[in-house]
Design an enzyme around this catalytic site. Structure first.
Site, mmCIF file in Angstrom:
data_model
loop_
_atom_site.group_PDB
_atom_site.id
_atom_site.type_symbol
_atom_site.label_atom_id
_atom_site.label_comp_id
_atom_site.label_asym_id
_atom_site.label_seq_id
_atom_site.Cartn_x
_atom_site.Cartn_y
_atom_site.Cartn_z
ATOM 1 N N ASN A 293 27.839 -9.561 18.183
ATOM 2 C CA ASN A 293 26.633 -9.316 17.541
ATOM 3 C C ASN A 293 26.040 -10.416 16.893
ATOM 4 O O ASN A 293 26.392 -11.613 16.375
ATOM 5 C CB ASN A 293 26.924 -8.157 16.180
ATOM 6 C CG ASN A 293 25.508 -7.647 15.694
ATOM 7 O OD1 ASN A 293 24.425 -7.549 16.411
ATOM 8 N ND2 ASN A 293 25.441 -7.690 14.501
ATOM 9 N N HIS A 295 23.353 -11.442 13.868
ATOM 10 C CA HIS A 295 22.953 -10.986 12.655
ATOM 11 C C HIS A 295 21.962 -11.933 11.922
ATOM 12 O O HIS A 295 22.632 -13.131 11.696
ATOM 13 C CB HIS A 295 24.017 -10.482 11.507
ATOM 14 C CG HIS A 295 23.325 -9.641 10.412
ATOM 15 N ND1 HIS A 295 23.072 -8.438 10.500
ATOM 16 C CD2 HIS A 295 23.211 -10.314 9.052
ATOM 17 C CE1 HIS A 295 22.598 -8.106 9.179
ATOM 18 N NE2 HIS A 295 22.842 -9.146 8.309
HETATM 19 C C1 GAR Z 1 17.171 -10.199 15.308
HETATM 20 O O1 GAR Z 1 16.626 -10.869 14.452
HETATM 21 C C2 GAR Z 1 18.471 -9.720 15.126
HETATM 22 O O2 GAR Z 1 19.304 -10.721 14.331
HETATM 23 C C3 GAR Z 1 18.399 -8.437 14.260
HETATM 24 O O3 GAR Z 1 17.315 -7.870 14.786
HETATM 25 C C4 GAR Z 1 16.333 -8.854 15.515
HETATM 26 C C5 GAR Z 1 16.337 -8.248 16.905
HETATM 27 O O4 GAR Z 1 15.173 -9.202 17.337
HETATM 28 N N1 GAR Z 1 19.588 -7.546 14.336
HETATM 29 C C6 GAR Z 1 20.074 -6.979 13.076
HETATM 30 O O5 GAR Z 1 19.427 -7.122 12.210
HETATM 31 C C7 GAR Z 1 21.340 -6.473 13.278
HETATM 32 N N2 GAR Z 1 21.599 -6.059 11.990
HETATM 33 P P1 GAR Z 1 15.028 -9.080 19.092
HETATM 34 O O6 GAR Z 1 15.146 -7.553 19.458
HETATM 35 O O7 GAR Z 1 13.846 -9.988 19.366
HETATM 36 O O8 GAR Z 1 16.238 -9.764 19.707
#
Ligand code: GAR
Length: 374
Positions: A293, A295
């Site tokens: 994952n 984060h």
């Molecule tokens: C990203 O910044 C990722 O790190 C975060 O969601 C965003 C998705 O962006 N994930 C979390 O917060 C997981 N806990 P994306 O759809 O443009 O890749």
């Protein structure tokens, strides 16, 4: 009881070829206590750090050099074989404790080495009473073991947390070595709930030949998620699986369907890219140590939702992103790599998130490349 406390090195390894430098640098806890006392009298500082140091890599070397620069001599306490097994699992250590200690002794920045048996270094801290303790930056003062912290306070030792070198770890090195025999292209299943910019960065890295992998399926719990559209544009199977009635995880039947789709697509790694639900047993069991994952914080700081907003609210000057293995907790799995990002005065959650995302788009493909073995 410290194994090193009374035992001389010669009694532990009779090999005549054992290096002279190792013999000189290997010390018992009693000898080290005397060294620390004497240094204290002279106003000098003995720095202690500890770890498994199985398969030394450049991250270790840079970290140890930084730790040495904090004081006047560096003591490395090496976790004994039984404690490495307890911490890292039955397959570790790859190298025995004496070999690991001898390799460390070969570094100029290491002045003393010892071996301790417990999983925590508290008893050695209490026995030696170093002036300073240095620890890798995947810890914070809050997550440092309470016993170790208490022993450091009792010894009057300062604590310094050092940044780890992103992307360098023994775990990643071993994963690369394991993958090399197979020379198989990584087959990825990507799970996401949002716009999919991380998926796009991974797909672009594959297209440009920087990552030897193939995305075989993209699955989302959100029917209108941008990530599904991006996948379709690239001709990659894109499937919406309705999550059911829970808010933070999938209903068991939905998770079983996700496992079925991933198996049907014959993926060997599951990549969570903006996937906003916790992963539970059926999926974890179907892909043990094969789910990663990203984060948007330097875990263990700011787990959970909107980590970028948590970072701005905390007033922290630095944040970043983390790629980690997934376990059943909320952003608690083993960290594989991190990339730091500055928080600027006047940052809003949105401006910080945008800056973190730029870092994510570099870090995630790079980590996958490492896990792929190249
Ligand atoms: C990203 O910044 C990722 O790190 C975060 O969601 C965003 C998705 O962006 N994930 C979390 O917060 C997981 N806990 P994306 O759809 O443009 O890749």
């Amino acid at each position: 009881m410290q194994k090193s406390s009374g035992m001389r090195l010669e009694r532990r390894d009779a090999s005549p070829r054992i290096s002279r430098v190792f013999k000189d640098k290997f010390k018992s806890a009693g000898e080290l206590a005397e060294i620390a006392r004497e240094m204290g009298r002279q106003g000098r500082r003995l720095v202690l750090t500890n770890g498994c140091f199985d398969l030394l890599h450049v991250g270790h070397v840079r970290y140890l050099q930084e730790a040495r620069a904090l004081g006047d001599a560096l003591l490395v306490a090496v976790n004994g074989d039984a404690s490495v097994r307890a911490l890292k699992g039955p397959g570790r250590p790859v190298n025995g404790e004496l070999d690991r200690a001898e390799v460390l002794a070969g570094l100029d920045c290491v002045d003393y080495v010892t071996i301790f048996e417990e999983t925590r270094v508290s008893a050695l801290i209490a026995a030696v009473r170093p002036q300073l303790y240095a620890k890798g930056g995947d810890y914070t003062l809050e997550t440092l073991d309470p016993g170790e912290r208490a022993a450091l306070e009792a010894a009057g030792a300062g604590i310094r947390l050092l940044q780890l070198v992103p992307g360098r770890s023994t775990t990643a090195t071993l994963a690369r070595a394991a993958g090399q025999g197979e020379k198989k292209r990584m087959r990825l299943g990507v799970l996401g709930s949002g716009k999919g910019s991380n998926f796009r960065a991974i797909a672009d890295a594959i297209r440009s030949g920087q990552l030897d992998a193939e995305v075989r399926v993209v699955i989302s719990d959100v029917a209108e998620a941008g990530i599904l559209e991006l996948a379709r544009e690239r001709g990659i199977p894109a499937v919406h699986v309705s999550p059911g009635k829970y808010r933070t995880r999938l209903e068991p039947a939905a998770e079983a369907e996700v496992v079925r789709l991933l198996k049907e697509a014959d993926v060997d790694w599951v990549v969570l890219a903006g996937y906003m639900r916790m992963v539970k047993a059926p999926l974890l069991e179907a892909f043990p140590r094969r789910i990663v994952n990203i984060h948007p914080s330097l875990l263990p700081e700011f787990p959970g939702l909107e980590a970028w907003a948590q970072a701005v609210a905390s007033g922290s000057a630095v944040s970043g992103c983390t790629v980690h293995y997934v376990d059943s907790g909320m952003d608690t799995g083993e960290v594989i790599a991190q990339k730091t990002v500055p928080v600027h005065p006047g940052d809003t959650p949105a401006t910080l998130h945008a800056r973190i995302q730029e870092a994510e788009h570099v870090l995630y493909p790079a980590v996958l490349r490492q896990l792929a073995g190249g």
